[in-house]
Design an enzyme around this catalytic site. Structure first.
Site, PDB file in Angstrom:
ATOM      1  N   GLU A 131       0.888  -0.969  -0.047  1.00 44.34           N
ATOM      2  CA  GLU A 131       0.021  -0.052  -0.074  1.00 44.34           C
ATOM      3  C   GLU A 131       0.595   1.384  -0.043  1.00 44.34           C
ATOM      4  OE1 GLU A 131      -2.491   0.240   3.386  1.00 44.34           O
ATOM      5  OE2 GLU A 131      -4.252   1.271   2.337  1.00 44.34           O
ATOM      6  N   HIS A 143      -0.220   8.084   5.418  1.00 44.40           N
ATOM      7  CA  HIS A 143       0.978   7.365   4.667  1.00 44.40           C
ATOM      8  C   HIS A 143       2.087   9.026   4.716  1.00 44.40           C
ATOM      9  CE1 HIS A 143      -0.048   3.984   2.994  1.00 44.40           C
ATOM     10  NE2 HIS A 143      -1.191   4.003   3.204  1.00 44.40           N
ATOM     11  N   ASP A 276      -7.716  -3.398   7.600  1.00 45.83           N
ATOM     12  CA  ASP A 276      -6.886  -1.814   7.576  1.00 45.83           C
ATOM     13  C   ASP A 276      -6.060  -1.810   9.215  1.00 45.83           C
ATOM     14  OD1 ASP A 276      -4.786  -0.325   6.309  1.00 45.83           O
ATOM     15  OD2 ASP A 276      -6.911   1.004   6.564  1.00 45.83           O
TER      16      ASP A 276
END
Ligand SMILES: [Zn+2]
Length: 389
Positions: A131, A143, A276
Site C-alpha cells: 500500500e 502515509h 486495514d
C-alpha cells in the site's frame, strides 16, 4: 495423522445455502465431507465428535488488507512480530491473511518484502500487499508524504521482484504519471492492481479498470467523495463487474448507509471486508507506529498524532462479521461471501480456502447466536477450541 473430527448439530453455511443441524467432517488438515444432517458415524473411537448445539459454522475468514495486530506490525516488524500478529488475527477467525506494507523507502520495502516472502513460502501469510509508496499526496491518509512517488514501472518491478512471487496486491493512484503502465505490469506478473489513495476522476478510474485494476482499496476512504457532477472513483469502481470493493466495516470508517449503498450496487459477490488493522488490533489503546508514522489509539480509533488522519483500524474480522449481521442486518450468507469466499477467489486461493467444501483446508469459525466467536480451526487444528459445556 490427527484423528478425524466430526462437527455436528451446527447451522452450516455452505456455498449452496445454510443448513440447520448440519455436520462437517475433518480429516487431517482437510474437510472430508459436509452433510445436511448428522454425519454417518465413523468407526468407534476413531473420531472426536463435537456437538455445536445450533451454533453457526462458517468458513475461516480471509483478510486481504491488514497491517498488524496483537501489538505488532506487518509493515515493519520482525518475522517473529509478524507471526504474533497473524496469531492474534487467527484467534479472531482470520485463517488466511495478506500482510500489508505501508509507504516507506524503496530499499526498506524491498528488504522487508524479502522477509515477508519467506513467511509466505512457509504458509504463514498468503502474500504481500504493497500500500504505497505510489499513491496520491492529495489522499495520503496516514502515509508519509515525503516518501510518496509517482508509479514508475521500473520501481514497481523492483518490489514485485523483491517479493519472490509472493506479491499479491499493490494499491496505487492510477491517475499519476506511469499509473496505467504500472497497472499493466502488475497484471502481467499476476499481481492484483488496486485503485486507492487516489484523487482520480471517474474517467481516469474507468481507464484504470480497463487497464486491468480489479480492486478498490477501502472504497470511500482516501478517495474523492461521490459527487453528482463529478462521480469520481467511487461510481466507477462500484459499477464495474470486474472490480471487488474493500470495505472497513468498523462503524468508524463508513456510515452504515455507505455500506448498504456498496452492497446494493456491487452485490454479494464483489464486496470484501478487510480490517486495514494496525498494531493495536486485538491489543489495546496507546501509542504505536504505522510504518514511519506515529499513531495514537483512543477508544479503539487509530489516528495520526500529527494531523489526526484516521490511521488504519483496530478491527478484527469477527467484529466486522458481527456488525454486518446485526447492526447492518445483512444476510449471513452475504457476510460469509464478504469475509471468506470473495477475498479467497480474488487471491486465486478458492481451490483451498473460502468455503466449506470437501477437499478444502479445514479452516472454519464457530459463532454463537449473537455472532460472538466461540471457535476457530485452521488446517484441522483448533486455534480457539469451542467451550460448549
Ligand atoms: Zn491500509
Amino acid at each position: 495423522m490427527a484423528p478425524t473430527k466430526v462437527l455436528t448439530g451446527a447451522r452450516v453455511v455452505l456455498p449452496t445455502g445454510t443448513v440447520d443441524g448440519g455436520s462437517v467432517t475433518v480429516e487431517g488438515t482437510r474437510i472430508a465431507s459436509t452433510a445436511p444432517g448428522a454425519s454417518p458415524s465413523p468407526v468407534e473411537g476413531a473420531a472426536q465428535t463435537v456437538d455445536l448445539r445450533g451454533h453457526w459454522l462458517v468458513p475461516g475468514f480471509v483478510d486481504i488488507h491488514n497491517h498488524g495486530g496483537g501489538g505488532v506490525s506487518f509493515a515493519g516488524g520482525t518475522a517473529e512480530d509478524v507471526l504474533q500478529g497473524v496469531h492474534t488475527h487467527l484467534r479472531h477467525g482470520t485463517t488466511t491473511v495478506v500482510a500489508s506494507a505501508v509507504t516507506g523507502d524503496l530499499d526498506f520495502l524491498a528488504r522487508h518484502a524479502g522477509m515477508l516472502a519467506e513467511l509466505a513460502q512457509q504458509g504463514d501469510i498468503a502474500g504481500i500487499h504493497f500500500e504505497g509508496p505510489f499513491i496520491s499526496p492529495c489522499r495520503k491518509g496516514a502515509h508519509d508524504e515525503s516518501l510518496l512517488r509517482d508509479p514508475d514501472p521500473a520501481e514497481v518491478r523492483k518490489l514485485i521482484d523483491a517479493a519472490h512471487g509472493h506479491a499479491r496486491m499493490m494499491t496505487l493512484a492510477t491517475e499519476l504519471p506511469g499509473g496505467l503502465d504500472s497497472v499493466r505490469l502488475l497484471v502481467e506478473h499476476g499481481v492484483i492492481a488496486a485503485v486507492g489513495h487516489t484523487d482520480a476522476t471517474y474517467e481516469q478510474t474507468v481507464a484504470a479498470v480497463d487497464a486491468g485494476a480489479t480492486v478498490a482499496t477501502h472504497l470511500f476512504n482516501a478517495m474523492p467523495p461521490l459527487g453528482h457532477r463529478a462521480p469520481g472513483p467511487i461510481a466507477a469502481l462500484l459499477e464495474d463487474e470486474r472490480v471487488t470493493v474493500e470495505l472497513i466495516n468498523d462503524g468508524t470508517h463508513l456510515h452504515p448507509a455507505a455500506l448498504q449503498l456498496a452492497f446494493h450496487h456491487a452485490g454479494r459477490d464483489r464486496v470484501a471486508f478487510i480490517t486495514d488493522a494496525m498494531d493495536a488490533a486485538g491489543f489495546g489503546d496507546g501509542r504505536y507506529m504505522l510504518g514511519p508514522m506515529e499513531v495514537e489509539v483512543a477508544d479503539g480509533v487509530a489516528r495520526l498524532v500529527e494531523g489526526g488522519s484516521i490511521a488504519g483500524s483496530t478491527l478484527t474480522l469477527d467484529r466486522a462479521f458481527k456488525r454486518a449481521a446485526t447492526v447492518d442486518g445483512l444476510p449471513v450468507e452475504d457476510v460469509v461471501a464478504a469475509v471468506s469466499a470473495n477475498p479467497a477467489r480474488l487471491l486465486g486461493l478458492d481451490d483451498r480456502v473460502g468455503s466449506l467444501e470437501p477437499g478444502k483446508d479445514a479452516d472454519l469459525v464457530v459463532l454463537d447466536d449473537a455472532f460472538e466467536l466461540v471457535g476457530v480451526m485452521r488446517k484441522g487444528e483448533w486455534a480457539v477450541a469451542p467451550q460448549l459445556a
